[in-house]
Design a protein around this motif. Sequence first.
Motif, PDB file in Angstrom:
ATOM      1  N   ALA A 243       0.813  -1.226   0.000  1.00 10.02           N
ATOM      2  CA  ALA A 243       0.000   0.000   0.000  1.00 10.02           C
ATOM      3  C   ALA A 243       0.843   1.270   0.000  1.00 10.02           C
ATOM      4  O   ALA A 243       0.286   2.370  -0.065  1.00 10.02           O
TER       5      ALA A 243
ATOM      6  N   ILE B 174      -7.348   4.185   3.588  1.00 10.00           N
ATOM      7  CA  ILE B 174      -6.684   3.304   2.616  1.00 10.00           C
ATOM      8  C   ILE B 174      -6.606   1.878   3.179  1.00 10.00           C
ATOM      9  O   ILE B 174      -6.908   0.897   2.491  1.00 10.00           O
TER      10      ILE B 174
ATOM     11  N   ARG C 188      -8.532  -1.322   1.564  1.00  9.36           N
ATOM     12  CA  ARG C 188      -7.776  -2.445   0.984  1.00  9.36           C
ATOM     13  C   ARG C 188      -7.813  -3.670   1.911  1.00  9.36           C
ATOM     14  O   ARG C 188      -8.304  -4.725   1.552  1.00  9.36           O
TER      15      ARG C 188
ATOM     16  N   LEU D 116      -1.630   9.396  -2.837  1.00 10.94           N
ATOM     17  CA  LEU D 116      -2.775  10.151  -2.322  1.00 10.94           C
ATOM     18  C   LEU D 116      -2.345  11.229  -1.320  1.00 10.94           C
ATOM     19  O   LEU D 116      -2.892  12.333  -1.326  1.00 10.94           O
TER      20      LEU D 116
ATOM     21  N   LEU E 142       0.232   3.653  -2.996  1.00  6.40           N
ATOM     22  CA  LEU E 142      -1.063   4.348  -2.935  1.00  6.40           C
ATOM     23  C   LEU E 142      -1.033   5.468  -1.898  1.00  6.40           C
ATOM     24  O   LEU E 142      -1.541   6.573  -2.134  1.00  6.40           O
TER      25      LEU E 142
END
Lengths: 259, 231
Positions: free
Chosen positions: A59, A111, A115, A66, A62
């Motif tokens: 992650a 997040i 996920r 972001l 990401l």
Amino acid sequence: MSDPLSRLGNAAARRLSDIGALARFGFGAGRAAATLTAAGRVVAWRVALQQIRFTAVHAVGLVVLLSGILSFLVISQAIRELGRFGVTELIGTLMVIAIVRELGPLLTALIVAGRSGTAIAAELATNSVLGEVRALEAIGIDPRQYVVVPRLAAAVISVFVLLVFCDTVAIATGYVAAALNGMSGARYFEIVLQSLGAGDVWLTAGKAVAFGTILGVVPSYYGLAVRRAPTEIPIAASRATVASIVGVFVCSALFVVLR
Amino acid sequence: MDARPTAAHSTPLALVEVPLGGSPVSLDVPIHSTVALLGDEGTGIGALGGWALGLEAPPSGQVLVYGTNVSTLPHHERLAFRRRVGYLPAGEGLLHNLSLRDNVALPLRFGSSAAPRAIDGRVAVMLAAVRIADVADRRPAQVNEEERRRAALARAIAFDPPLLLLEQPFDGLTHRTATELLEFVRGGETAQGGRRTVLITAQDLPAVVHRRIEQVYRVTRSGQLEPEPAH
């Protein structure tokens, strides 16, 4: 009592009952962790490392993307607007309060909930439907020790690590945004570091632990609550994600209230 | 209440008026013997293992394991008790994300205070005993049904339990394999002087296995427990 009021009361009672059950489940997981055998701890860490690989390592990209975009947007807009009033020094306070203290932890938690929370709930629900959880109980293993404790530990560690990434990237991207909007980099770092105190670091660390606990316990609870039908799996995943997000926002609000 | 099975209880397993085939049925499984209960799915014999281990409660009556109704024990005592009863659920109940070796090791790792190296040694011996050492590092989906059954049986006897509950243990196996596995799980003469006590539930048994079992009963749809002679 009128029917709508009665229904409202029943709904509130159900919510409180859910929160109580979640709390009991969380404490039960804590107790289960304390009674792990030496060989059980080795297995639990092995499972936790697999979870950390998925929840944190996979992650990172990401989170970087972001948090970078979020920071760039906030700082760019803030410099332009604050510049009109000649108070660009407030950019440091804005960065620390808005991004480091509040939005960074929330973004990271969202997040992870999106996920990994969904994945945890779906995985445990599948294990349950396949009879694997029952099999664990049948051979004398507390399922919380094998399936919940590693995921709880992994969630806390992952949120903490991702939050460090998130805040670091946000501050670095703020530097780029400041430079593009006419503020010198040295000045940007000076006012950000002036605004950042040890209390902010501890608060962020506390949020990482609290959010990680929520994101480990809530999806596990909803996943293990599934018993029979495969059709319950997506419902459990959806409920787990929504409940995790609500829990994180409520917890964030409590941090503000209690501070 | 002592959660551990002890020699003080001469009857390892007793069904006390549990509903099978719609009627209350009572049966004692004598120590060191192998008893088989045969019946259709509708008779409810598939639920006996769960009732005995306290995973579910029977609608009426009770199942006593060494004189104890396991479902009445506190949570941690219930778990400790189950480690002394070997259980093979229908469908094996192996964890699909673990290798056969890790499946067999799992109860020992979480339920014993032995050192990891000692556990690995014991698991290696057990895998060799059920003759799956060469496929031990594969996952359940990567091996055939017989190998999965062998791994599940090795896991069931991980703690060398004096009592075994086996659900449909021979379904899909050749007669030769079924006979071999029956003798393996019953064990040889032990220090206490006898074999394990075994309760088998199944829809049917291969004739060659049937002949080796001391008591075989069929639960009829009307709830009668009828001795079934060997073919």
